[in-house]
Design a protein around this motif. Structure first.
Motif, PDB file in Angstrom:
ATOM      1  N   ALA B 154       0.797  -1.225   0.000  1.00 26.42           N
ATOM      2  CA  ALA B 154       0.000   0.000   0.000  1.00 26.42           C
ATOM      3  C   ALA B 154       0.829   1.275   0.000  1.00 26.42           C
ATOM      4  O   ALA B 154       0.562   2.204  -0.740  1.00 26.42           O
ATOM      5  CB  ALA B 154      -0.943  -0.012   1.194  1.00 26.42           C
ATOM      6  N   LEU B 155       1.844   1.321   0.835  1.00 21.39           N
ATOM      7  CA  LEU B 155       2.631   2.547   0.910  1.00 21.39           C
ATOM      8  C   LEU B 155       3.325   2.849  -0.401  1.00 21.39           C
ATOM      9  O   LEU B 155       3.432   3.997  -0.822  1.00 21.39           O
ATOM     10  CB  LEU B 155       3.668   2.427   2.042  1.00 21.39           C
ATOM     11  N   TYR B 156       3.787   1.776  -1.085  1.00 24.06           N
ATOM     12  CA  TYR B 156       4.462   1.994  -2.372  1.00 24.06           C
ATOM     13  C   TYR B 156       3.482   2.516  -3.402  1.00 24.06           C
ATOM     14  O   TYR B 156       3.849   3.297  -4.285  1.00 24.06           O
ATOM     15  CB  TYR B 156       5.138   0.701  -2.838  1.00 24.06           C
ATOM     16  N   SER B 157       2.220   2.092  -3.275  1.00 23.39           N
ATOM     17  CA  SER B 157       1.210   2.621  -4.179  1.00 23.39           C
ATOM     18  C   SER B 157       1.079   4.122  -3.997  1.00 23.39           C
ATOM     19  O   SER B 157       0.924   4.870  -4.964  1.00 23.39           O
ATOM     20  CB  SER B 157      -0.137   1.942  -3.930  1.00 23.39           C
ATOM     21  N   VAL B 158       1.166   4.568  -2.752  1.00 20.84           N
ATOM     22  CA  VAL B 158       1.113   6.002  -2.487  1.00 20.84           C
ATOM     23  C   VAL B 158       2.319   6.697  -3.090  1.00 20.84           C
ATOM     24  O   VAL B 158       2.218   7.747  -3.711  1.00 20.84           O
ATOM     25  CB  VAL B 158       1.057   6.277  -0.968  1.00 20.84           C
TER      26      VAL B 158
END
Lengths: 430, 296, 275
Positions: B154-158
């Motif tokens: 998820a954080l990498y998607s951000v």
């Protein structure tokens, strides 16, 4: 000096616009809502009619999405500049109520509530023996199910699941797999997302298992009500549905979108979905049922209504408009256009029900059906959000299957955190 | 005569600036600092002075730890990525190659689009079942990626969203800097027999230091302050779990508006400020000796 | 050599185009959704070309809310804000870059430090202040915080500090007043940086949601992001109309960028220095 002139002109423009007064000579009544679908379809119409009957009044209907509305309200109350009529939930208004920022309802309205409003909604508007607002609509959770999918799976489309056992069984038959992966979920659970949603959707199951999130204790305080067999059963159900029966997964779509897209056979939500489905999939053949039972039957509701702040500029006019909104015309517009359920029990809803018969379930409240709502204590949102974080993490852990110690651990940690928060706020009781 | 003129000029400009900044920024910030020492809620039910207790609680708060870790990750990954890509883009923009203005416009589009709308579009594109990204991946036979739902991703998607949004704008900033380098320096290097890479390394980069430093500071400050994409990507049932993408400003927002713990949120804001100030200071220190400190 | 050069160029363009496709994809998606009817918006297989393109979403945007008014409001505020920011930042940047005085560094960095605080935090005290000034629900109220920008001051100061002092000294010898120096010498030289700042200020002003949300009560004053929020219902998003609204909202920004781009990219600083 071209530059200086430009600067002067700009400043002049800025100041003129600043003093520009938008309100005319009429009295302005302001109402603010967090539900655009209701504001557009009900309040705006009522406002126009009200203006016709009161030519010296302009009614301004301001509406935002719920989060923004609540943010703005918080600021407005804090700064002493609230609107005349506030539409919000009993949950959100609780702290303002405790701070004495709301007006008591006039006597005729108190009488009206006692006579014409469904009792399980009305009880949330009492505070210290007085009534402070006017209940208007509720959001009660029920079970949506896709009738065509039932038929396809060999199930009776008019016989929704009534117990957890049936729920599991039906879900297994309704789930569809493609190339080894779940293509259609048997039941769509709330598994992810920020905020408190995950905890709110777990709550009904907890109630059906005989527990609750915040248990009231003898001395009017609270403590975590799920570190017990009920909590265990409710969490265990999710783990089994996800990792044993595999009727839901993280890869499929969820929630109302999934139901509209026919990617799920069942899910639990409030009445507003009917409005959503009319727009996005009007031909869907679906039914709505009361939630299935385990140790008892029950569900969760949220209550919404109108309040008049102490700092309102036109309080009498505000109550006038609130009375105006009780007219059957607007009560009927609510479910018809927005899908939200009004709380008057003496209006004839048959017209609406003819068009959307599924809505009938929302008006049913059998005796043994436990309807719970928020307690209204100040850290409730924080508790829900933090509980949700624990649940989100737990759902992902397939190793909780056949692992009672693991499940108890999760419940223990979550309950400990909830109780810590309660202690911090001085609300913890034994 | 000239001296008085100059003093007057300097004084009035600085005064005017401080007047505006004072009312619109400094005073509210000082207020925030003051409130951080109180147990404060928005409507005044609680107004207790508690000294450093907020800060102590912050130190032990697991949510804050998660937020800190995530924020640092966002900065550590997005800043170098964006800045390097932007620089490469700017080199291209500075040539006489055809279509360069077309590419300038295209890469700038994300910066023009409103962040909230952009985040909504990306949330949709990240949808595990029917999002555009997984659909394209499926052409290559790749299994659907749970962009938002899986805590590890998820954080990498951000971060991807953030890099996407700003690379074009930083490139323009670099371009401005590149254009300020007189051709004659590069010509002189060529005459001395330097090739493209040497010219870049020994002429362009040193002269570009102020701009590079500037872009680095801005990119990291904005990355530290990231909020809207995180807020939007956690909305709804297909959203990312709160803790997976919790960043400091999101945690602050939650404490301030959702839990109504204004004093606590203000303490958090002040700590963020200290972190960013420290980071900026380090960046400046590391590039000492450049024209960053005033140039005169 | 020709072949290698050509090949390098080809690879370059290929990479750039792939990057551009990635960059532009969400934008194309937004456009495509804006023209789709609700049933298609929520479809299983994402498709770029709408099967039944419709203008309904655009109509909804203008009928559900006075969107034209929102755009007007946003534009007015953004234009005024941009002018103010560019002027204050460049003046300030000039003074902090080219003049020596006591406490210069301290004063400068204090102002710049305001960039490091997220706006959510000082919104409330500012609101109270505006309330006391009677600026709640007014244009000036919305505009006020956007009159200055710490980032702008920083950018301008960095840019101006690269200008050689000789340029200024020679003007002073000629008897120019300080403001003249600013207006006639500094400004032309930093035009492209001012352009870059201008476009950023304009875009940022357009994107503000929290402050206009709090300071306005009347729909007539809403800015575009507030208007967009209408399509974000309680639990779902009306994607069709929202994307249509976003499309309409980005058009003025495109225009602004087109105007600024020439200033940013095409102006050559050297002409100022060589003279």
């Amino acid at each position: 000096m071209k530059g200086k002139c430009l600067w002067m002109v700009c400043l002049a423009l800025v100041f003129t616009l600043g003093i520009y007064d938008l309100a005319g000579a009429k009295t302005v009544l302001t109402i603010q809502s967090g539900y655009p679908e209701i504001a557009e379809n009900v309040y705006k119409i009522a406002a126009a009619d009200f203006e016709k009957e009161h030519p010296d009044v302009t009614v301004k209907v301001a509406y935002y999405n719920l989060r923004d509305h609540e943010q703005k309200l918080a600021m407005q109350f804090a700064a002493g500049t609230p609107p005349d009529v506030v539409e919000t939930s009993t949950y959100f208004i609780a702290k303002f109520l405790a701070a004495g920022m709301l007006q008591e309802a006039p006597a005729d309205i108190v009488e009206y509530i006692e006579k014409n409003v469904m009792p399980y909604a009305a009880k949330f508007y009492k505070y210290n023996g007085n009534i402070y607002g006017m209940p208007y609509f509720i959001g009660i959770i029920a079970l949506y199910y896709n009738k065509d999918m039932f038929i396809e799976a060999g199930l009776d489309p008019d016989r929704p699941p009534r117990t957890w056992e049936e729920l599991i069984g039906f879900a297994c038959r309704l789930a569809k797999y493609e190339k080894g992966r779940l293509a259609r979920s048997g039941i769509s659970l709330r598994l992810s997302g920020g905020g408190s949603g995950v905890a709110e959707k777990w709550w009904p199951f907890l109630i059906q298992a005989g527990g609750t999130i915040l248990e009231k204790t003898a001395d009017s305080k609270y403590r975590a009500g799920f570190y017990n067999q009920a909590g265990f059963d409710a969490l265990d159900l999710y783990i089994k549905l996800l990792h044993l029966y595999k009727v839901d997964s993280y890869e499929v779509k969820h929630d109302a979108e999934a139901f509209a897209l026919e990617q799920t056979a069942m899910f639990e939500r409030g009445a507003w979905v009917t409005g959503y489905l009319k727009e996005h999939n009007p031909d869907l053949n679906y039914g709505i049922a009361l939630l299935p039972q385990y140790k008892q039957r029950g569900t969760v509701t949220a209550n919404f209504g109108f309040y008049v702040p102490q700092a309102a500029k036109n309080p009498d006019l505000a109550w006038e408009f609130i009375r105006f909104l009780q007219r059957p015309k607007y009560q009927l517009l609510m479910p018809e256009k927005s899908g939200w359920i009004p709380v008057r029990n003496d209006v004839d809803y048959s017209g609406v029900l003819k068009e959307t018969p599924q809505l009938a379930t929302f008006f049913e409240t059998p005796e043994d059906y436990v309807v719970e709502s928020y307690t209204g204590i100040s850290p409730e949102n924080e508790i829900m959000t933090k509980l949700a974080a624990h649940l989100v993490k737990a759902y992902r852990q397939a190793n909780l299957l056949d692992n009672p110690e693991g499940i108890w651990k999760v419940l223990e940690q979550a309950a400990a955190e909830v109780n810590e928060i309660l202690k911090r706020e001085g609300l913890y009781g034994e | 005569m000239g001296k008085v003129n100059r003093t007057l000029f300097v004084f009035s400009v600085v005064f005017f600036l401080y007047f505006l900044f004072g009312i619109l920024r400094l005073a509210p910030i000082l207020q925030m600092f003051r409130i951080s020492f109180y147990d404060f809620d928005l409507i005044g039910l609680r107004k207790e002075f508690i000294g450093f207790r907020n800060y102590i609680e912050l130190f032990h708060d697991t949510n804050f730890h998660i937020a800190l870790r995530n924020t640092l990750l966002v900065v550590a990954i997005s800043v170098p990525t964006t800045v390097i890509l932007a620089f490469i883009l700017a080199l291209f923009y500075n040539t006489k190659l055809r279509l360069r203005s077309f590419y300038q416009l295209i890469y700038f589009i994300p910066a023009i689009m409103p962040t909230a709308a952009v985040s909504l579009i990306w949330r949709w594109m990240y949808d595990p079942g029917y999002g555009l990204l997984n659909y394209v991946l499926s052409w290559f036979g790749i299994r659907p990626v749970p962009w938002l739902v899986d805590e590890r991703i998820a954080l990498y998607s951000v971060i991807i969203l953030w890099v996407w949004k700003w690379v074009g704008y930083y490139a323009i900033l670099f371009l401005v800097g590149l254009q300020n380098i007189p051709e004659m320096y590069k010509d002189a290097a060529k005459v001395d027999g330097a090739n493209w890479w040497q010219s870049l390394r020994y002429v362009t980069l040193p002269l570009l230091k102020p701009v590079t430093l500037f872009v680095l500071i801005i990119a990291s400050t904005w990355a530290f302050r990231i909020f809207v994409p995180v807020y939007i990507l956690t909305l709804g049932s297909q959203g990312a779990p709160g803790n997976a993408v919790r960043v400091i400003v999101y945690d602050m927002y939650e404490n301030y508006f959702v839990y109504d713990r204004v004093g606590y949120a203000c303490a958090e804001g002040f700590v963020l400020f200290l972190i960013v100030a420290l980071f900026t200071f380090l960046q400046l220190k590391l590039t000492r000796g450049s024209e960053a400190e005033g140039g005169t | 050599m020709n072949f290698i050069e050509r090949f390098k160029k080809l690879v370059l363009y290929l990479l750039l185009t792939l990057g551009a496709a990635f960059i532009v994809l969400p934008f194309i998606w937004m456009l495509s959704t804006a023209f789709k009817p609700p049933q298609e918006v929520l479809s299983l297989k994402p498709h770029l070309i709408p099967a039944h393109p419709t203008l309904d979403n655009f109509i909804t945007v203008f009928t559900k809310a006075p969107f034209g008014r929102f755009i007007l409001n946003s534009t007015i505020i953004a234009v005024l804000s941009t002018i103010s920011i560019v002027l204050t930042s460049s003046l300030g940047g000039f003074v902090f870059a080219k003049y020596r005085f006591i406490g210069r560094n301290f004063l400068f960095w204090t102002l710049i430090s305001t960039i490091m605080i997220p706006p959510q935090v000082f919104v409330f005290p500012l609101y109270l202040f505006m309330r006391d000034l009677g600026l709640v629900d007014t244009y000036l109220g919305i505009l006020a915080p956007s009159l200055i920008m710490g980032f702008g001051l920083f950018l301008m100061r960095q840019t101006i500090s690269t200008i050689p002092d000789e340029l200024l000294d020679s003007a002073r010898i000629d008897g120019c007043s300080e403001f003249r120096i600013y207006w006639n010498i500094i400004v032309p030289v930093i035009k492209n940086a001012m352009g870059a700042l201008g476009i950023y200020a304009f875009i940022t002003s357009w994107g503000y949601l929290l402050w206009p949300l709090i300071i306005t009560n009347s729909e007539e004053l809403f800015t575009v992001p507030l208007g967009l929020a209408v399509f974000q219902k309680r639990f779902t998003v009306e994607y069709g109309p929202m994307m249509a609204a976003c499309t309409i909202a980005t058009l003025p920004l495109f225009l602004a960028f087109a105007i600024f781009r020439r200033r940013i990219v095409e102006s050559f600083v050297l002409s100022g220095l060589k003279g």
